[in-house]
Design a protein around this motif. Sequence first.
Motif, PDB file in Angstrom:
ATOM      1  N   ASP A 144      24.227  16.932 -48.436  1.00 27.08           N
ATOM      2  CA  ASP A 144      23.311  16.484 -47.379  1.00 27.08           C
ATOM      3  C   ASP A 144      22.859  17.648 -46.504  1.00 27.08           C
ATOM      4  OD1 ASP A 144      23.451  13.906 -48.276  1.00 27.08           O
ATOM      5  OD2 ASP A 144      24.855  13.212 -46.746  1.00 27.08           O
ATOM      6  N   ARG A 186      19.171  19.293 -45.985  1.00 32.14           N
ATOM      7  CA  ARG A 186      18.588  19.515 -44.653  1.00 32.14           C
ATOM      8  C   ARG A 186      18.051  20.940 -44.534  1.00 32.14           C
ATOM      9  NH1 ARG A 186      21.683  18.435 -38.847  1.00 32.14           N
ATOM     10  NH2 ARG A 186      20.099  19.440 -37.510  1.00 32.14           N
ATOM     11  N   ASP A 208      14.172  22.977 -43.964  1.00 36.04           N
ATOM     12  CA  ASP A 208      14.099  23.662 -42.675  1.00 36.04           C
ATOM     13  C   ASP A 208      12.669  24.125 -42.400  1.00 36.04           C
ATOM     14  OD1 ASP A 208      16.259  25.027 -40.641  1.00 36.04           O
ATOM     15  OD2 ASP A 208      14.451  26.257 -40.833  1.00 36.04           O
TER      16      ASP A 208
END
Length: 309
Positions: free
Chosen positions: A133, A137, A141
């Motif tokens: 996860d 993420r 970015d």
Amino acid sequence: MGGTPGPVYAALHGPLDRELGALAAQEGLPASMVRRLLRHPVARRTAARLRRDLTGEQTEEIIALGSARPLAANPWVPAPVKARLARHPEPAVRCAAAAGATDEPPGLLARLAGDPDPLVRAFLTMNEHLTADLMARLAGDSDPMVREWLPRYRRDAPPAVRRALFTDPEPGVRRAALAHWSPPAELLSSLLTDPQTRVGAAGHSAPTPELARDPDPRVRTAVAAHPDLPAALHDLLAQDPDTLVRNEIACRTDTPPALRERLTATLTPRDPAEAFLLAHRGHTCPQPPPAPPALTREQAQALLARAGL
């Protein structure tokens, strides 16, 4: 007293600095001796980065004396200290913590993934404790630098993260993905036709006459390095007008010795950049110098006295 870890002292400046740095990394030092070494900036940074036995009092002194950054990079610092350093006002300290912190307390890594400084988020890509996860993420970015660093350090990224970066809108991110991962077969064709990623994709594609005759010598160099290069293309690229392409053929283990000798005679670099690449193709870094012998208690005391510690 025990032996020393890796020879970090080799990078230090000055004979006395090197000796003190080596001593600061030496195992089995009494706490009183470590405390004296903390008064010397080079020894303090070495101890902060490498010692496994730092006490709470020593840790506080290291932070107070301005060496929080190497302390944050020490993998043996307790998790509560790492969490504290991950909130440090200096981004460089948070970078060091981001690279090696565990997720203690839970949510620490997620907070670092939202750090306002993109370099901190980029250093987080080095962290071996990242979950799928968190990698996803970071793959989304807002700063391309973070997305470019992710393939370099996260060879274990899940397929969904890899696909996101192979299809990233920034060419530099797609090139970074190609440099470290093999693209899915269904994406290879589009990556090959994209001028921004053709060079990187060529190394993942089956060698073809079209690629071996590509106008870009970097593509031909990638083909020349392919492990499954057919004999016909091997012979073709051995006659390539580009020095680096011929050098790649000369470096192959399946190139006959006589041909390698003929090719080597033609490898005259045309500019300094080409000379650098030729010199470092297949270069093996020298082994680091051996660690100096561990000092006895008496020798260590004499060294500290000589340094005024």
